[in-house]
Design an enzyme around this catalytic site. Structure first.
Site, PDB file in Angstrom:
ATOM      1  N   TYR A 101      79.973 -22.504 127.214  1.00 41.41           N
ATOM      2  CA  TYR A 101      80.906 -21.794 128.083  1.00 41.41           C
ATOM      3  C   TYR A 101      80.310 -21.717 129.496  1.00 41.41           C
ATOM      4  O   TYR A 101      80.988 -22.013 130.491  1.00 41.41           O
ATOM      5  CB  TYR A 101      81.169 -20.387 127.528  1.00 41.41           C
ATOM      6  CG  TYR A 101      82.036 -19.539 128.429  1.00 41.41           C
ATOM      7  CD1 TYR A 101      83.427 -19.580 128.328  1.00 41.41           C
ATOM      8  CD2 TYR A 101      81.466 -18.717 129.401  1.00 41.41           C
ATOM      9  CE1 TYR A 101      84.226 -18.823 129.162  1.00 41.41           C
ATOM     10  CE2 TYR A 101      82.254 -17.958 130.251  1.00 41.41           C
ATOM     11  CZ  TYR A 101      83.634 -18.017 130.121  1.00 41.41           C
ATOM     12  OH  TYR A 101      84.418 -17.267 130.962  1.00 41.41           O
ATOM     13  N   LYS A 113      97.328   5.771 118.792  1.00 42.21           N
ATOM     14  CA  LYS A 113      97.445   6.371 120.123  1.00 42.21           C
ATOM     15  C   LYS A 113      96.049   6.391 120.745  1.00 42.21           C
ATOM     16  O   LYS A 113      95.217   7.249 120.443  1.00 42.21           O
ATOM     17  CB  LYS A 113      98.028   7.776 120.055  1.00 42.21           C
ATOM     18  CG  LYS A 113      98.291   8.341 121.442  1.00 42.21           C
ATOM     19  CD  LYS A 113      99.147   9.576 121.383  1.00 42.21           C
ATOM     20  CE  LYS A 113      99.579  10.016 122.768  1.00 42.21           C
ATOM     21  NZ  LYS A 113      98.483  10.330 123.670  1.00 42.21           N
ATOM     22  N   ARG A 172      99.242   5.271 136.015  1.00 36.87           N
ATOM     23  CA  ARG A 172     100.501   5.964 135.772  1.00 36.87           C
ATOM     24  C   ARG A 172     100.790   6.984 136.886  1.00 36.87           C
ATOM     25  O   ARG A 172     101.931   7.164 137.284  1.00 36.87           O
ATOM     26  CB  ARG A 172     100.398   6.665 134.410  1.00 36.87           C
ATOM     27  CG  ARG A 172     101.568   7.529 134.078  1.00 36.87           C
ATOM     28  CD  ARG A 172     101.427   8.023 132.637  1.00 36.87           C
ATOM     29  NE  ARG A 172     102.596   8.761 132.249  1.00 36.87           N
ATOM     30  CZ  ARG A 172     102.742  10.076 132.415  1.00 36.87           C
ATOM     31  NH1 ARG A 172     101.761  10.770 132.934  1.00 36.87           N
ATOM     32  NH2 ARG A 172     103.844  10.671 132.045  1.00 36.87           N
ATOM     33  N   GLU A 177      97.030   0.553 127.583  1.00 35.34           N
ATOM     34  CA  GLU A 177      95.989   1.564 127.798  1.00 35.34           C
ATOM     35  C   GLU A 177      94.674   0.884 128.169  1.00 35.34           C
ATOM     36  O   GLU A 177      94.271  -0.100 127.536  1.00 35.34           O
ATOM     37  CB  GLU A 177      95.828   2.336 126.477  1.00 35.34           C
ATOM     38  CG  GLU A 177      95.172   3.667 126.615  1.00 35.34           C
ATOM     39  CD  GLU A 177      96.153   4.796 126.958  1.00 35.34           C
ATOM     40  OE1 GLU A 177      97.306   4.518 127.367  1.00 35.34           O
ATOM     41  OE2 GLU A 177      95.746   5.958 126.827  1.00 35.34           O
TER      42      GLU A 177
HETATM   43  S1  IVH Z   1     104.112   4.407 124.570  1.00 31.21           S
HETATM   44  C1  IVH Z   1     107.702   5.856 126.817  1.00 31.21           C
HETATM   45  N1  IVH Z   1     102.227   3.721 122.916  1.00 31.21           N
HETATM   46  O1  IVH Z   1     100.027   8.128 125.454  1.00 31.21           O
HETATM   47  C2  IVH Z   1     106.530   5.571 125.978  1.00 31.21           C
HETATM   48  N2  IVH Z   1     101.694   5.293 124.632  1.00 31.21           N
HETATM   49  O2  IVH Z   1     101.918  10.564 126.063  1.00 31.21           O
HETATM   50  C3  IVH Z   1     105.295   5.506 126.737  1.00 31.21           C
HETATM   51  N3  IVH Z   1      99.351   6.008 124.652  1.00 31.21           N
HETATM   52  O3  IVH Z   1     100.796   7.769 128.843  1.00 31.21           O
HETATM   53  C4  IVH Z   1     104.053   5.330 126.035  1.00 31.21           C
HETATM   54  N4  IVH Z   1      98.689   4.783 122.943  1.00 31.21           N
HETATM   55  O4  IVH Z   1      98.764   6.531 127.984  1.00 31.21           O
HETATM   56  C5  IVH Z   1     102.552   4.488 123.981  1.00 31.21           C
HETATM   57  N5  IVH Z   1     100.609   2.993 121.386  1.00 31.21           N
HETATM   58  C6  IVH Z   1     100.953   3.731 122.451  1.00 31.21           C
HETATM   59  C7  IVH Z   1     100.005   4.558 123.114  1.00 31.21           C
HETATM   60  C8  IVH Z   1     100.441   5.329 124.208  1.00 31.21           C
HETATM   61  C9  IVH Z   1      98.304   5.645 123.879  1.00 31.21           C
HETATM   62  C10 IVH Z   1      99.276   6.988 125.758  1.00 31.21           C
HETATM   63  C11 IVH Z   1      99.812   6.472 127.076  1.00 31.21           C
HETATM   64  C12 IVH Z   1     100.873   7.423 127.500  1.00 31.21           C
HETATM   65  C13 IVH Z   1     100.628   8.617 126.629  1.00 31.21           C
HETATM   66  C14 IVH Z   1     101.986   9.224 126.286  1.00 31.21           C
END
Ligand code: IVH
Length: 687
Positions: free
Chosen positions: A37, A116, A137, A174
């Site tokens: 690489y 999450k 964000r 994220e």
């Molecule tokens: S979806 C409208 N999916 O959680 C939906 N969020 O409280 C927007 N997060 O600001 C988010 N894992 O930083 C989504 N699998 C996931 C996530 C995720 C972490 C965080 C993200 C967001 C916060 C929402």
């Protein structure tokens, strides 16, 4: 090379490098050795230097392109970045699922189930397959433009793979740090005597918000995509969206599944909850999203959150309790640490009765007083801490806490040097608390590892004047120990046996055990790897010490002072006369100071002699890379007792496997690792 040929070669190299980057960083499955690489990368860099007209900002050589910023420009999110509503268990989840079913008039809903991640939400905009902007964000409508920093994250493609991407694609996901990267970063911070990060989330946020992208580039940041913002076309379901993002080279979580109905959701929640501590990164819950995009559109939004998704959080590792008292503890270096004695409280399955308050400034900042109700947090293995006071619960006559101006144990004056946050007892080893703590540090697992010589025993030994310093430990006999409280002949014999076993040690453990200020495990391993013996450390000047990679000026002067203190040298001589001996190496030419540079090791199974932690710091100190998983680029797998699948994988890949004895033998002359590597593998791999 004619110009057309140059351009073609540059394009082909970029494509190959992008594909290898994806295999290495995203799929965790490299197919070529690092050296190969590097060769491709250097060829590209050289061609781009020679023919600058072909250099473009999307070349893999240009990850760190921009210079430092004064501040981050603002970015407006065309589609706001919303948050998720939370559920805290089955009752909330049932209510969510019922609402969705009622609104969609359906019996059973198909959800995507995702982890999450506990990091920072980010939006990355690709136009015609090229990364053109990345933003945090912020408040959901406006964030900060962190493009230069996000470009440095190896798992974020600068150019999307394939050809089928929509011309405009805003990926959302994220940015985070996994546990290994976080620990390594804090290890480096410790070496640089810089501030440690409290948790991976803070480390990720601090690293992403650096104005100088070269700093971010050195931080082990990662990215996982979980959705799409603006896009010229989108698939029909969330699950397909994630698979599509993956086909463009974007990393998505491996834990993503499709589940049906509330039972599917709760099974996933429980399964991930059980594996939570074993995942490579921290998560604070799981997320369920209605899979069909048509159904998502039918459900719509409520205030700032979608009706089609929910975050189901794990039980908090933060709880409320009361501060019963604030005591001041004296550490091995005399540091006075205020500790809150708490009404016992269960935090994430562990009963907590004490929490650190760090130092006087922290108490003042958080205004924590005896009698206050406070939030307690426990993260992983770290000491629980008081996060903040619960407002409104203060007892009427409480007073702000004041740090004592004398040591609570030996009553010597406590001093706080300018620029330091901690006060220290000025009593040195006259202070029984400092003496006890430095002896406990010496006996601890990562130092001399004398099992059974814990706090209660060391306190008694010091109180009865049986020991004054660490060298006295080797003069104790079983009869003296057996006469102490809660000791019998058997336990005494066990401790004496552990003490005698500790006599054979390694130079890095011994240096760490001596308890030199600013010399943690990592610095001790570096010193051991760079100096042939303790004697050459005695002789090293401050300048020579500072020149050792990884040793900063503060540590250098502490090391120098330590070895120029007659009392310290006398103790080392007494240890030696008592039969303590350590493995030393002779490495005199500067080239051999890092004899394992460029080699990758994986440690697996139980290592009895030095333990995996010491072995990996020792290997790193010798210049090696120590990683968690076996791949074709691994050079050695050190297989201790009960080594399992990693050993099997190494065997199938034909990687050199060493058992603990062979490993220790080679460590005596680390240069021999290279020779072993050059030899073909014999059936039993013996060295
Ligand atoms: S979806 C409208 N999916 O959680 C939906 N969020 O409280 C927007 N997060 O600001 C988010 N894992 O930083 C989504 N699998 C996931 C996530 C995720 C972490 C965080 C993200 C967001 C916060 C929402």
């Amino acid at each position: 090379m004619i110009m057309e040929g140059v351009e073609k070669r540059i394009q082909s190299l970029r494509q190959q490098i992008n594909e290898h980057n994806h295999k290495y960083h995203v799929l965790d499955a490299p197919v070529i050795p690092d050296a190969e690489y590097d060769r491709l990368f250097h060829e590209l860099a050289e061609l781009e230097t020679r023919y600058p007209e072909y250099t473009t900002s999307d070349s893999p050589t240009q990850r760190v392109g921009a210079g430092p910023l004064q501040q981050f420009p603002e970015v407006a999110h065309e589609i706001p970045m919303l948050s998720l509503n939370n559920a805290f268990g089955e009752t909330d989840m049932n209510a969510f699922d019922r609402r969705v079913r009622e609104k969609l008039r359906k019996e059973a809903i198909v959800y995507t189930a995702e982890t999450k991640l506990d990091g920072l939400a980010i939006s990355i905009l690709y136009e015609n397959g090229r990364l053109i902007r990345a933003a945090t964000r912020g408040d959901g409508n406006r964030g900060e433009n962190v493009t230069a920093n996000v470009r440095t994250i190896r798992t974020v493609p600068i150019v999307l793979l394939g050809q089928d991407w929509p011309p405009v694609l805003e990926v959302r996901g994220e940015v985070f740090m996994n546990r290994e990267g976080f620990e390594r970063l804090n290890w480096e911070q410790e070496l640089a005597t810089a501030k440690l990060f409290a948790n991976p989330r803070n480390a990720a946020a601090g690293s992403l918000r650096q104005l100088d992208p070269t700093i971010t580039a050195r931080r082990p940041l990662r990215f996982l995509a979980y959705g799409i913002g603006r896009a010229s076309s989108i698939p029909g379901s969330q699950y397909e969206t994630l698979q599509l993002l993956r086909s463009f080279g974007l990393p998505i979580s491996q834990e993503t599944r499709l589940v049906t109905g509330i039972s599917g959701c709760m099974n996933y929640y429980e399964e991930i909850g059980k594996r939570r501590d074993h995942l490579p990164y921290e998560i604070d819950g799981v997320v369920f999203k209605v899979n069909s995009i048509t159904e998502q559109n039918q459900l719509g939004f409520i205030s700032r959150a979608p009706r089609w998704a929910i975050a189901c959080k794990f039980p908090p590792r933060e709880e409320i309790t009361r501060v019963l008292d604030i005591e001041v503890q004296v550490g091995r270096t005399g540091a006075l640490t205020p500790v809150a004695r708490l009404e016992p409280v269960n935090v994430g399955g562990v009963t907590v009765t004490n929490a650190t308050l760090h130092n006087a400034d922290e108490i003042k900042r958080k205004d924590i007083r005896i009698g206050d109700r406070v939030y307690i947090r426990r993260a992983g293995d770290v000491i629980p801490e008081v996060v903040r006071v619960v407002p409104g619960g203060r007892v009427a006559d409480s007073k702000p806490f004041e740090m004592p101006d004398r040591c609570p144990v030996c009553h010597s004056p406590a001093r706080r040097s300018p620029g330091e946050v901690v006060s220290r007892c000025s009593g040195g080893l006259v202070c029984p608390a400092q003496r006890i703590q430095s002896i406990l540090h010496f006996t601890s697992r990562k130092a001399m590892n004398i099992d059974g010589l814990g706090e209660k025993l060391v306190e008694q030994l010091c109180d009865r004047d049986l020991i004054q310093d660490v060298a006295d430990l080797y003069e104790l006999n079983a009869g003296q120990l057996a006469a102490l409280d809660r000791m019998g002949e058997k336990s005494a014999a066990r401790v004496i046996n552990a003490r005698d076993n500790s006599k054979h040690t390694s130079l890095d453990r011994l240096i760490y055990a001596l308890g030199i200020r600013e010399v943690g495990e990592a610095a001790a391993a570096i010193l051991a790897a760079n100096f042939e013996s303790l004697e050459s450390l005695y002789l090293a000047s401050i300048e020579e010490l500072e020149n050792v990679p990884g040793i900063g000026p503060v540590s250098a002067s502490r090391i120098y002072e330590f070895f120029h203190n007659k009392e310290n040298r006398r103790i080392i001589e007494r240890l030696r006369s008592a039969g303590v001996y350590w493995e030393t190496e002779s490495m005199d030419a500067p080239e051999v100071l890092l004899p394992l540079k460029g080699m990758t090791f994986v440690l697996t199974g139980t290592l009895h002699e030095m333990g995996r932690d010491s072995a990996s710091s020792l290997l790193r100190g010798l210049g090696a890379r120590v990683v968690g998983s076996v791949s074709p680029v691994t050079n050695f797998v050190i297989a201790g007792e009960a080594a399992g699948s990693k050993r099997d994988k190494a065997e199938s890949l034909g990687i050199r496997i060493l058992d603990e004895r062979e490993f220790l033998e080679l460590l005596k002359t680390p240069e021999r690792f290279a020779t072993v590597l050059d030899r073909p593998i014999t059936p039993n791999n013996s060295v």
